[in-house]
Design a protein around this motif. Structure first.
Motif, PDB file in Angstrom:
ATOM      1  N   ALA A   9      24.721   7.880   1.034  1.00  0.00           N
ATOM      2  CA  ALA A   9      24.052   6.863   1.849  1.00  0.00           C
ATOM      3  C   ALA A   9      23.467   7.483   3.110  1.00  0.00           C
ATOM      4  CB  ALA A   9      25.041   5.749   2.198  1.00  0.00           C
ATOM      5  N   ALA A  10      24.214   8.402   3.726  1.00  0.00           N
ATOM      6  CA  ALA A  10      23.730   9.053   4.938  1.00  0.00           C
ATOM      7  C   ALA A  10      22.478   9.888   4.648  1.00  0.00           C
ATOM      8  CB  ALA A  10      24.825   9.932   5.530  1.00  0.00           C
ATOM      9  N   LEU A  11      22.441  10.522   3.475  1.00  0.00           N
ATOM     10  CA  LEU A  11      21.269  11.323   3.112  1.00  0.00           C
ATOM     11  C   LEU A  11      20.038  10.456   2.869  1.00  0.00           C
ATOM     12  CD1 LEU A  11      22.826  13.969   0.684  1.00  0.00           C
ATOM     13  CD2 LEU A  11      22.239  14.250   3.101  1.00  0.00           C
ATOM     14  N   ARG A  16      11.459   9.143  -0.424  1.00  0.00           N
ATOM     15  CA  ARG A  16      11.065  10.291   0.402  1.00  0.00           C
ATOM     16  C   ARG A  16      12.166  11.338   0.522  1.00  0.00           C
ATOM     17  NH1 ARG A  16      10.979   9.285   5.320  1.00  0.00           N
ATOM     18  NH2 ARG A  16      12.103   7.293   5.304  1.00  0.00           N
ATOM     19  N   ARG A  17      13.388  10.963   0.167  1.00  0.00           N
ATOM     20  CA  ARG A  17      14.520  11.847   0.387  1.00  0.00           C
ATOM     21  C   ARG A  17      14.938  12.543  -0.912  1.00  0.00           C
ATOM     22  NH1 ARG A  17      16.700   9.732   5.153  1.00  0.00           N
ATOM     23  NH2 ARG A  17      14.894   9.363   6.511  1.00  0.00           N
ATOM     24  N   SER A  18      16.171  12.987  -0.942  1.00  0.00           N
ATOM     25  CA  SER A  18      16.681  13.713  -2.103  1.00  0.00           C
ATOM     26  C   SER A  18      17.187  12.763  -3.189  1.00  0.00           C
ATOM     27  CB  SER A  18      17.839  14.631  -1.684  1.00  0.00           C
ATOM     28  OG  SER A  18      17.415  15.579  -0.739  1.00  0.00           O
ATOM     29  N   GLN A  19      17.242  13.295  -4.395  1.00  0.00           N
ATOM     30  CA  GLN A  19      17.922  12.605  -5.477  1.00  0.00           C
ATOM     31  C   GLN A  19      19.381  13.081  -5.494  1.00  0.00           C
ATOM     32  OE1 GLN A  19      17.429  11.712 -10.233  1.00  0.00           O
ATOM     33  NE2 GLN A  19      16.429  13.500  -9.379  1.00  0.00           N
ATOM     34  N   VAL A  20      20.318  12.149  -5.531  1.00  0.00           N
ATOM     35  CA  VAL A  20      21.741  12.480  -5.454  1.00  0.00           C
ATOM     36  C   VAL A  20      22.419  12.072  -6.756  1.00  0.00           C
ATOM     37  CG1 VAL A  20      23.902  12.153  -4.199  1.00  0.00           C
ATOM     38  CG2 VAL A  20      21.715  12.101  -2.954  1.00  0.00           C
ATOM     39  N   LEU A  21      23.196  12.998  -7.324  1.00  0.00           N
ATOM     40  CA  LEU A  21      23.921  12.731  -8.564  1.00  0.00           C
ATOM     41  C   LEU A  21      25.409  12.965  -8.317  1.00  0.00           C
ATOM     42  CD1 LEU A  21      21.166  14.721  -9.550  1.00  0.00           C
ATOM     43  CD2 LEU A  21      21.628  13.147 -11.409  1.00  0.00           C
ATOM     44  N   ILE A  22      26.207  11.915  -8.475  1.00  0.00           N
ATOM     45  CA  ILE A  22      27.633  11.959  -8.166  1.00  0.00           C
ATOM     46  C   ILE A  22      28.419  11.863  -9.470  1.00  0.00           C
ATOM     47  CG2 ILE A  22      29.529  10.877  -6.899  1.00  0.00           C
ATOM     48  CD1 ILE A  22      27.402   9.602  -5.077  1.00  0.00           C
ATOM     49  N   VAL A  23      29.295  12.836  -9.707  1.00  0.00           N
ATOM     50  CA  VAL A  23      30.185  12.818 -10.866  1.00  0.00           C
ATOM     51  C   VAL A  23      31.589  12.533 -10.342  1.00  0.00           C
ATOM     52  CG1 VAL A  23      31.064  14.071 -12.864  1.00  0.00           C
ATOM     53  CG2 VAL A  23      28.725  14.474 -12.066  1.00  0.00           C
ATOM     54  N   GLU A  24      32.068  11.313 -10.563  1.00  0.00           N
ATOM     55  CA  GLU A  24      33.325  10.881  -9.954  1.00  0.00           C
ATOM     56  C   GLU A  24      34.539  11.593 -10.532  1.00  0.00           C
ATOM     57  OE1 GLU A  24      35.081   6.853 -10.641  1.00  0.00           O
ATOM     58  OE2 GLU A  24      34.554   6.588  -8.535  1.00  0.00           O
ATOM     59  N   ASP A  25      34.537  11.866 -11.814  1.00  0.00           N
ATOM     60  CA  ASP A  25      35.705  12.482 -12.472  1.00  0.00           C
ATOM     61  C   ASP A  25      35.321  13.836 -13.051  1.00  0.00           C
ATOM     62  OD1 ASP A  25      37.694  10.251 -12.266  1.00  0.00           O
ATOM     63  OD2 ASP A  25      36.132   9.200 -13.369  1.00  0.00           O
ATOM     64  N   ALA A  26      34.964  14.770 -12.194  1.00  0.00           N
ATOM     65  CA  ALA A  26      34.531  16.082 -12.670  1.00  0.00           C
ATOM     66  C   ALA A  26      35.643  16.822 -13.397  1.00  0.00           C
ATOM     67  CB  ALA A  26      34.020  16.919 -11.504  1.00  0.00           C
ATOM     68  N   ASP A  27      36.896  16.462 -13.119  1.00  0.00           N
ATOM     69  CA  ASP A  27      38.012  17.106 -13.808  1.00  0.00           C
ATOM     70  C   ASP A  27      38.114  16.664 -15.261  1.00  0.00           C
ATOM     71  OD1 ASP A  27      38.645  14.608 -12.421  1.00  0.00           O
ATOM     72  OD2 ASP A  27      40.651  14.816 -13.267  1.00  0.00           O
TER      73      ASP A  27
END
Length: 387
Positions: A49-51, A109-120
């Protein structure tokens, strides 16, 4: 209220992420680690959100009030993708879809963000697919991975990520958060904070739902009652049944909605018949739902096991005269019963037996009922005091 307000007891992490959002130490890949309930995924979403914030880049990014912040927090921002899984693992097909999305230019205008919640929970093939994308990052794409520890992620992936380590918040911080954010009474907030052992989500559930509190009270009452083999078998059956019912409450409603959506998508109700493509789609859905139900049940059992551990830890604390408030202060009399019929060494062995049962279920797929029966027998009160 800013996007950082839900990160309880994580002042150092907030400071680092604010700085990165302002352009200091920014990286294309991040790894958020911390114990369960510390807020790993919340930290990743707040950072995303900050990004995207309209006040950024700068120290004010993450205002929590602008349209960009609102849509990120609501999960509807076009340039922020969150990958969550209710299954036992995240497969390569899901990651390949994510990698293809990462190759696209962001809508805004900003970055694309991809979040993987359970990377383990990434499979080996999924890790390999993800590694290539992180090794060769595209412009204006930011990856955020969440896992309990750095060891849960491949060394080749974590070496390319900036590490953010969250810690378990104190009971004082958790209680204050419940009072401030949810309007919980101070006495109830204090109980929920202690009983959750710093797990924010668990604390909120305990504070809000009486049935959740009742289920926990039943679980923590077991150690003082395990005086016979029959009591051990009964406790194991009860724990398996109660946790299954709790898990089914969540998965049952979701399963029903997904089945209705599938029927609508294939026009089953409108046509009055099932098209040829419907059967394989239904079979795939049922497989996914079964995996999700299995994981959900094990997650609920896991919480119960940690509640049991807290009782034996309290018993060790009482026996050794350790200072501080007990996790289960409200059942101190039961804890003292455990102290009188055991030794700290025996209770350490019991804690080891609980973690062994946890490993059997989560790592080796031992049936829940069988693992719980073996564990409860190991927790049985000795026929004679061990002193």
């Amino acid at each position: 209220m800013t996007v950082w307000d839900d990160l309880v007891g994580q002042d150092r992490v907030v400071e680092a992420l604010r700085g990165a959002a302002a352009g200091h130490g920014m990286n294309h890949a991040w790894l958020f680690t911390g114990p369960p309930g510390s807020g790993r995924s919340n930290a990743a979403v707040a950072f995303a959100a900050a990004l995207q914030c309209e006040l950024g880049p700068g120290p004010q990014a993450g205002c929590g009030e602008c349209h960009e912040c609102h849509t990120v927090l609501a999960g509807s921002h076009a340039d922020v993708t969150m990958v969550r899984t209710q299954k036992l693992s995240i497969g390569v097909d899901e990651v390949r879809d994510l990698v293809r999305r990462a190759a696209l230019a962001p809508v805004g205008r900003r970055s694309q963000v991809l979040i993987v919640e359970d990377a383990d929970r990434l499979t080996d093939q999924a890790c390999n697919a993800l590694l290539k994308a992180i090794e060769e990052p595209t412009d204006r794409t930011v990856w955020m991975l969440c896992a309990p520890t750095v060891e849960d992620v491949l060394p080749t992936i974590r070496s390319r990520c900036r590490l953010v380590t969250l810690t378990t918040p104190t009971t004082v911080d958790v209680a204050a958060f419940l009072v401030r954010r949810d309007g919980v009474a101070e006495s109830l907030a204090a109980y929920a904070a202690r009983a959750s052992q710093g797990h924010i989500g668990r604390a909120r559930a305990l504070a809000r739902d009486e049935s959740t509190r009742n289920r926990r009270r039943e679980v923590v009452s077991y150690p003082a009652k395990l005086t016979t083999l029959g009591a051990c078998m009964t406790a194991a059956a009860n724990l398996a049944e109660v946790t299954k019912e709790e898990a089914d409450l969540v998965t049952g409603e979701l399963d029903s909605r997904e089945k209705t959506d599938l029927d609508t998508a294939y026009g089953v109700e409108a046509r009055g018949r099932r098209p040829r493509e419907y059967a394989p789609a239904l079979a795939a859905l049922e497989r996914d739902q079964k995996r999700r139900a299995t994981r959900r049940h094990r997650d609920v059992v896991d919480r119960g096991l940690m509640d049991l551990v807290s009782v034996y830890r309290d018993a060790i604390a009482v026996a050794t005269g350790a200072p501080g408030e007990l996790v289960n202060e409200e059942i101190r009399q039961d804890v003292e019963v455990v102290v009188r019929t055991s030794t700290p060494e025996l209770n350490l062995q019991r804690i080891a037996a609980i973690f062994a049962a946890r490993e059997q279920m989560l790592e080796f797929n031992v049936p829940v009922a069988l693992a719980l029966e073996s564990m409860m027998v190991a927790l049985k009160v000795p026929d004679r005091p061990s002193r």
